[in-house]
Design an enzyme around this catalytic site. Structure first.
Site, short mmCIF file in Angstrom:
data_model
loop_
_atom_site.label_atom_id
_atom_site.label_comp_id
_atom_site.label_asym_id
_atom_site.label_seq_id
_atom_site.Cartn_x
_atom_site.Cartn_y
_atom_site.Cartn_z
N ARG A 156 17.94 -56.35 -70.30
CA ARG A 156 18.82 -55.26 -69.87
C ARG A 156 18.32 -53.90 -70.34
NH1 ARG A 156 22.45 -59.37 -71.45
NH2 ARG A 156 23.73 -60.20 -69.75
N ARG A 177 8.96 -63.22 -70.44
CA ARG A 177 8.86 -64.68 -70.51
C ARG A 177 9.15 -65.32 -69.16
NH1 ARG A 177 12.64 -67.33 -74.92
NH2 ARG A 177 14.16 -66.29 -73.57
N ILE A 237 10.62 -50.19 -79.94
CA ILE A 237 12.03 -50.01 -80.30
C ILE A 237 12.71 -51.36 -80.48
CG2 ILE A 237 12.33 -47.77 -79.15
CD1 ILE A 237 13.67 -49.49 -76.84
N ALA A 238 11.91 -52.43 -80.55
CA ALA A 238 12.47 -53.78 -80.54
C ALA A 238 12.75 -54.26 -81.97
CB ALA A 238 11.54 -54.72 -79.80
N ARG A 239 11.77 -54.86 -82.59
CA ARG A 239 11.87 -55.36 -83.95
C ARG A 239 10.52 -55.25 -84.62
NH1 ARG A 239 16.62 -55.03 -84.05
NH2 ARG A 239 18.21 -56.59 -84.56
N GLU A 268 10.64 -53.52 -93.04
CA GLU A 268 11.40 -52.28 -93.20
C GLU A 268 12.57 -52.49 -94.17
OE1 GLU A 268 14.50 -52.01 -89.57
OE2 GLU A 268 12.41 -51.88 -88.90
N HIS A 286 14.69 -46.73 -87.64
CA HIS A 286 15.51 -47.74 -86.94
C HIS A 286 16.83 -47.13 -86.46
CE1 HIS A 286 16.14 -52.37 -86.65
NE2 HIS A 286 16.73 -51.74 -85.63
N GLY A 288 17.43 -46.43 -83.01
CA GLY A 288 17.41 -46.50 -81.56
C GLY A 288 18.79 -46.52 -80.92
#
Length: 327
Positions: A156, A177, A237-239, A268, A286, A288
């Site tokens: 999304r 995926r 911006i994910a992990r 982090e 972090h 975002g």
């Protein structure tokens, strides 16, 4: 008797006040980062815990708290929780999806544009007093309009990021995926599904928006960075852990890619110190999803999950629907 709830990180005071109307709440409004031992001690006797990515809810923590019924994560990602162990123990696990999609997509573009146009690098140079005269070739960056936007992870948030590219007349490619539906691809500015290798080779600007898991650990490493254009920019911006930070630092230092914008890091907040020596990277802590409106929506979502779990109902964002919840 009211259910006993631990809120492990600070949140808006009015959120705590509302929770206190329903539950016996122990809150951490001082926002201390609990050590594993402190977290274990704080969770003793609690029926539920509200956590963020900074709290690691391991199998050991779950086993030490047999009374626990629910773990409510105030985030979309949940790699901080051993969901399998929770399921086996009859503990419901929830997260807060969707409410942060648009804000996080906004922020991806903040980093993309700062990267491409060298905003932070030029501002630091200006603040240091180096600007004595204008030059025709000062801080030449990369265009965004008409460029190829690559997205790794077309969920999304990825779709929301791609939709924003319409006004920049960008060509959007992605790898995921599983392939998105034709309707989702059309929504995402007619995004085109490609192999991971083609994504890396073709993208002028690459944004990472996929969840962390053992399968995605270091999915961007030295070999992947070597496939990218030397003019390309990278945004994560994910992990943290999706990118091999050591490999990225080397690629940035050697100018094998142009720049990076990072909101997340391995280990982090103890990011690799060599990032601080580089001028071609934008670093943020972090944030975002960090608008007040969205953080409130996340808190409200977690509260709704908690209320449902404690009343014996199915929480709206249950991650382990197969769980046999405790009575």
């Amino acid at each position: 008797m009211k259910a006993k709830v631990l809120v492990a990180r600070a949140t808006f005071p009015d959120v705590i006040e509302r929770l206190q109307q329903q539950f016996d709440v122990e809150s951490n409004q001082e926002d201390k980062i609990f050590s594993p031992a402190e977290l274990l001690q704080k969770m003793q006797g609690k029926d539920a815990v509200v956590v963020t990515a900074s709290e690691k809810i391991t199998a050991e923590v779950i086993a030490a708290n047999p009374q626990l019924k629910a773990i409510c994560n105030v985030a979309v990602g949940y790699n901080n929780i051993d969901v399998a162990a929770a399921t086996a123990a009859g503990v419901m696990v929830t997260n807060t999806p969707d409410v942060l999609n648009e804000t996080t997509a906004d922020y991806a573009w903040t980093l993309l544009m700062s990267n491409a146009r060298r905003v932070c690098e030029s501002e630091h140079w200006l603040r240091a007093g180096h600007w004595k005269h204008w030059r025709f070739d000062s801080f030449l960056g990369a265009d965004i309009h008409g460029a190829t936007l690559g997205i790794l992870g077309m969920g999304r948030i990825g779709q929301a990021i791609a939709r924003r590219s319409t006004g920049f007349d960008m060509n959007v490619i992605y790898h995921n995926r599983s392939r998105a539906t034709p309707e989702q691809e059309a929504y995402a500015n007619n995004a085109r599904y490609v192999s991971k290798e083609e994504l890396l080779r073709s993208a002028d600007h690459l944004i990472l928006v996929l969840p962390y898991s053992p399968q995605t650990h270091h999915i961007i490493g030295a070999a992947e960075l070597a496939l990218m254009k030397p003019t390309a920019t990278l945004v994560n911006i994910a992990r943290g852990g999706i990118v091999d930070d050591v490999a990225l630092i080397a690629a940035l230092r050697e100018k094998r890619i142009a720049s990076a914008g990072l909101d997340v890091f391995e280990n982090e907040p103890a990011l690799h110190p060599d990032f601080l020596t580089l001028s071609n990277v934008v670093l943020t802590p972090h944030i975002g999803s960090g608008s007040e409106k969205t953080r409130r929506a996340m808190s409200d979502c977690a509260s709704a999950n908690l209320a449902a779990a404690m009343s014996g109902q199915r929480p709206p964002n249950l991650l382990n629907p197969e769980v046999k919840a405790k009575k």
